[in-house]
Design an enzyme around this catalytic site. Sequence first.
Site, short mmCIF file in Angstrom:
data_model
loop_
_atom_site.label_atom_id
_atom_site.label_comp_id
_atom_site.label_asym_id
_atom_site.label_seq_id
_atom_site.Cartn_x
_atom_site.Cartn_y
_atom_site.Cartn_z
N ASP A 3 0.87 -1.17 0.00
CA ASP A 3 0.00 0.00 0.00
C ASP A 3 0.92 1.24 0.00
O ASP A 3 2.11 1.12 0.32
CB ASP A 3 -0.84 -0.09 1.28
CG ASP A 3 -1.43 1.22 1.67
OD1 ASP A 3 -2.19 1.77 0.87
OD2 ASP A 3 -1.13 1.72 2.78
N ASP A 20 -9.34 11.65 4.95
CA ASP A 20 -10.40 11.81 3.94
C ASP A 20 -11.17 10.49 3.80
O ASP A 20 -10.78 9.48 4.39
CB ASP A 20 -9.79 12.23 2.59
CG ASP A 20 -8.58 11.37 2.20
OD1 ASP A 20 -8.44 10.25 2.72
OD2 ASP A 20 -7.78 11.81 1.36
N ASP A 30 0.16 5.19 1.14
CA ASP A 30 0.10 6.07 2.32
C ASP A 30 0.13 5.27 3.61
O ASP A 30 -0.61 4.31 3.76
CB ASP A 30 -1.19 6.89 2.30
CG ASP A 30 -1.22 7.90 1.17
OD1 ASP A 30 -1.00 7.51 0.01
OD2 ASP A 30 -1.45 9.09 1.44
#
Length: 420
Positions: A152, A342, A154
């Site tokens: 992944d 987010d 971030d």
Amino acid sequence: MTTRYRVEYALKSHRRDEFIEWIKGLLAGPFVLHAGSVNSFQIGEDSKSNAEARRRYAEIFFDIERLIENQIYLQKTGDPTIGRLRQLVPSVGAFFTKLPLERAFYIQDDRRSISKRRLVSPSFNDIRIILNTAQAMILGSGENKVKLVTFDGDVTLYDDGMSLDEHNPVIPQLIELLKRDIYVGIVTAAGYHEKTGEKYSERLGGLINAIVDSPELSPEQKDRLTVMGGESNFLFRLDGKTGQLVWIDDEEWRLPETSSWSEENIKKLLDLAELILTSLKNRMQLSAQVIRKKRGVGLVPLPGHSMCREELEEAVLNAQRRLEVCEAARTVQFCAFNGGSDVWVDVGDKRLGVLALQRYLGDIPGNRTLHVGDQFASIGANDFKARMAACTVWIASPAETVGIVGELVQYLDESKIYED
Ligand code: IMP
Ligand code: MG
């Protein structure tokens, strides 16, 4: 009482990992009964407590190993739902490999003083890390020797929202993997549809330059970096000579199970996601904007603002619940997740992303693939789905990624000594 329980469950179930919690419960027994007292002054008592707790913890991990083996046997031969482990932990998924948990426990006990602690019982993190070590061990040798490691972006390779710059300590580790002929894939939610791959080149620049400039890698090894963006939507491969990320056409990697997704249904799903996120933004009066991309919709804070954890969780759970009952979601798979600052709804997910990479790289099986990620809570997390395609390790920071890849490389090298 029941109501209170239900409320607690509704609020927290999405943040729990039942398997880890269950192991924690098992280890609480020996901790309470055998981890000794801080006020014991009898000579030798302390050493005895250490040994006693260590032995009993190790026994529990050994017994869980057996339960996992039984579960794997039933996965292959019959009905995994009758497995004892599945009955004890209903949400436990399929296991791609055995897990040498007892040996992994001994390694982590030496590092984390688990059996020497008197007041702090074996924790969620202790167990998560033991599971990671066991997974790395088994992928370091024999028939499960790893062929593809996906990461992944971030929080796993770099801090949230940042880029992989040249000083990142994970870079030398990734080069170690490539040196051993292992494919390295980055499977990120970050979705940039431009065929130039410019945005990914920017964010991964430090790694790309290091690979291109590396005197230790052969030309073939330099071509072994791939990037799957937007969960499972855009595939690129590094050209090790030029340092360009080359766009790979869908036909070369698209999975049959996604071939029936029509543009019309994708649009319907994204339209609805946009509507839902906009209504949530208005209802909670968030200082945020809704961003529409080719294959995703995001609820992103305005510059200088942030959403609190509860608002993010409300948004992701609400979007998930409302989308999963819509018509378009019956044909098009999607992933709603909380990215930490987010919330996004993407078409596709990391299960499809990892499966597509495995297929593109020559049908690499799940039991020889490792996905490294930070998002494994059951709902509202996007690495979670990769568990259905590959072995996984759950890290909590980029520093842990460096640690676990270092372990994997060590196990690969140690096993080579015995194999050669
Ligand atoms: P990952 O951790 O590498 O999967 O990246 C997740 C983060 O990428 C999210 O939290 C967003 O901040 C960012 N992002 C940028 N574009 C997209 C997109 O199209 N979909 C989902 N996340 C995106
Ligand atoms: Mg992440």
